[in-house]
Design an enzyme around this catalytic site. Structure first.
Site, PDB file in Angstrom:
ATOM      1  N   HIS A 148       2.477  -8.351   3.951  1.00  0.00           N
ATOM      2  CA  HIS A 148       3.844  -8.644   4.392  1.00  0.00           C
ATOM      3  C   HIS A 148       3.844  -9.102   5.848  1.00  0.00           C
ATOM      4  CE1 HIS A 148       5.274  -6.762   0.703  1.00  0.00           C
ATOM      5  NE2 HIS A 148       6.493  -7.145   1.011  1.00  0.00           N
ATOM      6  N   ARG A 149       3.069  -8.404   6.636  1.00  0.00           N
ATOM      7  CA  ARG A 149       2.975  -8.725   8.057  1.00  0.00           C
ATOM      8  C   ARG A 149       2.444 -10.153   8.252  1.00  0.00           C
ATOM      9  NH1 ARG A 149       3.129  -5.323  12.505  1.00  0.00           N
ATOM     10  NH2 ARG A 149       3.351  -3.404  11.327  1.00  0.00           N
TER      11      ARG A 149
END
Ligand code: SF4
Lengths: 299, 208
Positions: free
Chosen positions: B43-44
Site C-alpha cells: 500500500h505504501r
C-alpha cells in the site's frame, strides 16, 4: 535412561504436544463453541460458526495449524522440587519450540525488541515465556502450554484503581475493553480478569485465569458471582462471533484474585480468542504423561 | 459478474460497479477469480511512492493478509495457510489505493473507517471480512497461485496473485453506498455496554 536421553525424550514430547495444540482445540473449548453455535439463530453468526467448525475439521484432516497466527509460546509450570529434569526444563522447552516451529510448522513470531529482527525460530530473549510455580516435596511436573496470538493479545490491559472506584470500576474497566478492542480479537472470547494490588500482580493473574478450564468458577463466592455477572453482561452487549453481532460474545469469564493493599485495587484483563490454544500435560518422574486438555492425544 | 449457486451469491472477477449495486452491509458473499494478497508495504509503495502495482487488480479483489506459502518446483507455489490481518492498518492508504488501482473488493479483518468508506462510495468498491482464525478453510479455496510480485518484500508482504474458487464466506462490512457495518454496530454495542455497567455496578458493592 540417562539424563541426556531423558532430556531428548521430553523435548520431543513437548514439541509434538505444542504442534498438536496448534491443530486441535482443547476439549472444553470445542464443547463450549458447540454449545454457543447451537444457541445462535441469525444467519451471520451461524455462517461464522459453520466456517469455524469446518476449519477445525480441515486442520486435523490436512494436518495444518488451524489459525495462521500460531502465536508466541507461553508455558506455565508447576514443577515439583524433586522432578528429575527441573534443571534442564527451561532449556528443553526452548528446544521444543524450535523443533515444533520446523515440524508443525509454526509461524515465526519472535521479534527481538530494539534490534527489531525476527529470529525465524520462534524463540528469542525471554521467549518462549516460562512462568514457574515450585511445588515442594513432589517429583512430577505440570505444564500449561499457550499460543498467544497477536489479535487476542492486543486487548490486554492493566491499571490500578482507587478503592473508591471499587468493583464498579473493575466492571467498567473490563467492559470498556470489550467494545473497544474485544470485538477485533476474534470472539467468542475467554476473558481473564486479575484483581490484586499492582499492575504486574493483576496482569499475571489475568493470564493465569485463562489457563482455567471453561465452566470452572472462582472458589470465592463473590468473585464467582462477579464472573457470572460479567459473563452475562458482556453477552448482553451482543458483540457475537467475530464482532459482527450475536447472542453470545464470551466462552466465559475467569477471575483470579489475591489480597490487596488497602489503598489500591490492581485490575487487569486478558482475553483468549475462539481459537484458544491451551494445552495441559502432567509428567511423572519417569516421564509418563497425562494429557487432560485434549482427549485422544497420543505423543 | 454475479453468479448464484447452491444458495450462495458469488462475485466472479472481473467485477463491475453495477455488480455491487445490490450488495449491502451484512450480506454474505463468496468470491471466484482473481484475488491478490496486499498489505502494509505494498500500500505504501502504491500510495506514497507512486509505484505502479505489478499485478492488475482493477475490477478484481485484494486480501489484507500475510500467508504461509510452500514453494514447489518451476517457480510454482502452494498456499498452506492464509488468514486476514487487521484491515485498519491500511485505512490511511485505502482511499488513494482504490482510486489508483481500481480494485473492487477488499477483504480483511475487522472494520475500516471514513477513508475507505469514502473510497467505496466514490469509486464503487466494497470491504468485506472473512471470519478470522480459519486459515485452512481460506487456503483450500485457493486453486492456484498464478503470480508472485514484489518478492523482495518477503513471504508475508509479497503480492500473491491467486485464482480462488468460492472464497469465503465474506461478510460485507462497507458497501458501495459507503455504509459501514462495524461503525453502525459499535454505536449499539456502546449503548448496551453502558446499560450493563450500570446494571452490574448495582450488584458488586463489595466495599462497604
Ligand atoms: S485472534 Fe486468535 S483466531 Fe483470531 S487471528 Fe489471532 S490467533 Fe487467530
Amino acid at each position: 535412561m540417562n539424563k541426556e536421553a531423558q532430556v531428548q525424550k521430553m523435548t520431543d514430547m513437548m514439541a509434538k504436544f505444542v504442534g498438536y495444540t496448534g491443530k486441535k482445540l482443547p476439549d472444553d473449548v470445542i464443547a463450549k463453541l458447540e454449545e454457543l453455535r447451537a444457541k445462535e439463530t441469525d444467519a451471520l453468526p451461524k455462517v461464522i460458526y459453520d466456517t469455524m467448525f469446518r476449519n477445525q475439521e480441515l486442520a486435523v484432516k490436512l494436518d495444518r495449524p488451524s489459525c495462521q497466527d500460531t502465536g508466541v509460546l507461553q508455558f506455565w509450570l508447576k514443577c515439583g522440587t524433586g522432578f528429575p529434569l527441573i534443571n534442564e526444563l527451561e532449556g528443553l522447552l526452548k528446544e521444543a519450540v524450535i523443533k515444533a516451529t520446523k515440524e508443525t510448522p509454526l509461524r515465526h513470531n519472535s521479534v527481538e525488541t530494539f534490534d527489531e529482527y525476527n529470529t525465524g525460530k520462534n524463540v528469542g530473549k525471554g521467549t518462549p515465556t516460562v512462568w514457574w510455580d515450585i511445588v515442594p516435596n513432589w517429583d512430577g511436573c505440570e505444564i500449561y502450554t499457550y499460543m498467544a496470538g497477536g489479535g487476542c493479545t492486543l486487548p490486554g490491559n492493566a491499571t490500578v484503581l482507587m478503592p473508591g472506584e471499587g468493583y464498579e470500576g473493575v466492571t467498567k474497566f473490563v467492559l470498556d475493553r470489550m467494545t473497544s478492542y474485544g470485538l477485533n480479537a476474534c470472539p467468542p472470547l475467554l476473558v481473564g480478569v486479575g484483581v490484586a494490588t499492582s499492575v504486574e500482580t493483576a496482569a499475571l493473574l489475568s493470564k493465569k485465569a485463562l489457563m482455567r478450564p471453561i465452566g470452572s468458577h472462582s472458589e470465592n463466592e463473590r468473585a464467582a458471582k462477579m464472573e457470572k455477572l460479567l459473563e452475562d453482561g458482556i453477552n448482553a452487549i451482543g458483540i457475537g462471533p467475530q464482532g459482527m453481532g450475536g447472542k453470545y460474545t464470551v466462552m466465559g469469564v475467569n477471575i483470579e484474585n489475591t489480597a490487596r493493599h488497602p489503598s489500591a485495587i490492581g485490575v487487569a484483563v486478558n482475553v483468549g480468542c475462539w481459537s484458544h490454544r491451551r494445552g495441559h500435560i502432567v509428567f511423572d518422574k519417569d516421564l509418563n504423561y497425562t494429557i487432560t486438555s485434549h482427549s485422544g492425544c497420543v505423543l | 459478474m454475479v453468479e448464484y449457486r447452491d444458495g450462495k451469491k458469488i462475485l466472479v472477477t472481473p467485477i463491475s460497479a453495477e455488480d455491487l449495486k445490490d450488495v449491502h452491509i451484512g450480506d454474505i458473499l463468496y468470491l471466484s477469480g482473481s484475488l491478490t494478497t496486499c498489505r502494509d508495504v505494498a500500500h505504501r509503495r502504491v500510495v506514497e511512492e507512486g509505484r505502479e502495482i505489478p499485478v492488475d487488480v482493477r475490477n478484481n479483489a485484494i486480501l489484507h493478509a500475510g500467508p504461509i506459502i510452500r514453494p514447489l518446483e518451476n517457480d510454482k507455489f502452494e498456499m498452506v495457510s492464509v488468514g486476514p490481518t487487521t484491515s485498519m492498518r491500511m485505512e490511511k492508504f485505502e482511499y488513494e489505493f482504490v482510486k489508483t488501482t481500481g480494485v473492487r473488493v477488499i477483504v480483511g479483518k475487522g472494520g475500516m473507517k471514513e477513508n475507505t468508506a469514502n473510497a467505496c462510495k466514490d469509486f464503487g468498491c466494497i470491504h468485506c471480512v472473512i471470519p478470522a482464525g480459519n486459515a485452512v478453510v481460506a487456503a483450500v479455496c485457493v486453486e492456484e497461485i498464478e503470480r508472485a510480485e514484489w518478492r523482495d518484500l518477503g513471504m508475508p508482504e509479497t503480492l500473491w496473485n491467486c485464482r480462488v474458487k468460492e472464497f469465503g464466506p465474506l461478510i460485507v462490512s462497507i458497501d458501495a453506498e459507503g455504509r459501514n457495518y462495524f461503525e453502525e454496530k459499535k454505536i449499539e454495542y456502546n449503548k448496551r455496554k453502558d446499560e450493563q455497567v450500570e446494571l452490574i455496578s448495582k450488584q458488586v458493592g463489595f466495599i462497604k
